[in-house]
Structure formats: structure tokens, C-alpha cells
Enzyme design. Sequence first.
Site, PDB file in Angstrom:
ATOM      1  N   HIS A 168      47.207 -21.494 -34.041  1.00 51.25           N
ATOM      2  CA  HIS A 168      47.246 -22.946 -33.853  1.00 51.25           C
ATOM      3  C   HIS A 168      46.655 -23.310 -32.487  1.00 51.25           C
ATOM      4  CE1 HIS A 168      50.891 -23.201 -36.762  1.00 51.25           C
ATOM      5  NE2 HIS A 168      49.877 -23.806 -37.350  1.00 51.25           N
ATOM      6  N   CYS A 255      56.905 -24.156 -31.435  1.00 54.41           N
ATOM      7  CA  CYS A 255      57.100 -24.065 -32.891  1.00 54.41           C
ATOM      8  C   CYS A 255      58.545 -24.326 -33.303  1.00 54.41           C
ATOM      9  CB  CYS A 255      56.706 -22.680 -33.389  1.00 54.41           C
ATOM     10  SG  CYS A 255      55.176 -22.042 -32.709  1.00 54.41           S
TER      11      CYS A 255
HETATM   12  N1  GLY Z   1      54.563 -17.436 -38.897  1.00 54.07           N
HETATM   13  C1  GLY Z   1      54.250 -18.749 -38.590  1.00 54.07           C
HETATM   14  C2  GLY Z   1      53.121 -19.252 -39.373  1.00 54.07           C
HETATM   15  O1  GLY Z   1      52.253 -18.467 -39.710  1.00 54.07           O
HETATM   16  O2  GLY Z   1      53.058 -20.391 -39.719  1.00 54.07           O
END
Ligand code: GLY
Length: 264
Positions: A168, A255
Site C-alpha cells: 500500500h 492498518c
Molecule cells: N495482509 C494484509 C493484506 O494483504 O491486506
Amino acid sequence: MTDRSYRFTHAVTRAPAPSIVRGLRAVDTGTPDLGRMQQDHADYIAALRATGAEVIELAPLADYPDSVFVEDTALCLPEGAVIMRPGAPSRAGEPAKMAPVLRTLYGEVLEIAGPGTIEGGDILVTEREILVGRSARTDAAGIAELAGLVARWGYRLREVAVPAGVLHFKTDCSLLDAGTILATPRLAASGCFDGYRVIHTAEGEEAAANTIRFNDLVLMPAGFPKTAARLAEAGYAVREIGNSECAKLDGGMSCLSLRFTPKG
Ligand code: GLY
């Protein structure tokens, strides 16, 4: 300049489920230890609460191994929330579990309808704009739909590129205050933060880039002493949180929560 991009009254978290051992990962570096992750998660929530915020803790979702990473399910702005549309098929059902929670807190909750996809981990909200990284999870159509939705609240959205192999956008950066970004040198080199003050992660500590500024604290993953020292020298109140188990699933500080101040 305001401080709405890092001062919050609320956070939402979700407890990790035992199914976390099946969570998505780019490279398998070992099975996450649920007990250790639960302890780290408790420390994380305690740090958020220590700043005076209300933290809403949601129950684990066994059917969604990655659901501890609630950030990907929504974008929360003062004016309203936007429910995301994840690009990972195994995570597609997670936003529908978050939407009812946000509807109790916000007057306006919008939704990305598709066909594009977009995940919260690709969105960095600063005081002046919303930066959205185009990644393997977030595509052009998802970004365009979000731009259309948030325009009603007066937000300007800017698309940026996520380096190849990085999950991300916020895997490699975070907001430290109204004008300052912590970023890996590889991401900052793209020029996407021109006009901001940028603090680089130390060499070999790129995994320290995903922090969160939450009220008076900067929560950062433990184990990155050179970057922690840089932040402390720059005047930030750093709180280190264990992240070894989430890191096995490419997860970090941002996250693990949605952070916001709903206007009511
Ligand atoms: N493990 C977090 C994701 O890949 O979204």
C-alpha cells in the site's frame, strides 16, 4: 493551518481472529503468533486511549483472516465516511461489516460502488489534500470514484504511484504533523511529497515508515532505533509498539485502526 489530519476523538479497531494465521502476505516469513499479536494489539489500543480518544473495539471476524486491518475498509473524514471496495477478493466482505458501525457515528456514510477497487491503506489524508496511491489493490476507477465522492466535502485528491512490490502507499509513508511526512527514500524520490517537509526512514529501516500520528503521540513499530531517534530528535513523542506478528502479514500501525473526529 488546522490539525484535523492528526487530532482525533475516536478510533475503531477489530480484535484479531485465530484465522489470522491464514492472512494474506507477499512473502511467507512464518506463521503469526495469535497470543503475541493480541498483546501487541492491546498495547496499541492502550496507547490510543492514553491520548484521550474513545476507542471502539470490534469483535473478531473468523471468516475474514485480515479483518484486524480495519483501515482498509473505510476512509473517515470529519464530514463523513466512505466505505471502501478492497482489491483483495478475500477481503471483499469486510467493508459491509464496518459500515453499520460507522453509520452509528456519522450522519453521512457513502460507498464506493465499483467496478473500481480501493483500500484505505492507499490513502493518506493531509491538511491540504488527499493522496491516493495506485497499487495492486487500488485502481484508477476506484480513485476516480473516491475523488467524485469527496469533492462534495471540498477535498482535493491527488493520485500518486506506489513503488513496485509495496503493498500500500502507506506501507512506505505516514503523516507526522500538518506539514511533515515520514517516508522511505524510495517513495520520497518519486517527488510525491514535494512541498512537504520529509523525514526519511533510516537505511535498512524502511519497515518503520508506517507509523501513525494520533493526537500527541507517534505510534511506530518497535525495533527501528535509528528512525525512532530521528523522530525523537525532531520533537515527536514516540511510542513503540510490537509489530512482529502483523509484519508477517505486511501490516503496520496505520492498518490497525480507523481514526477520526465525526462532526456529528
Ligand atoms: N495482509 C494484509 C493484506 O494483504 O491486506
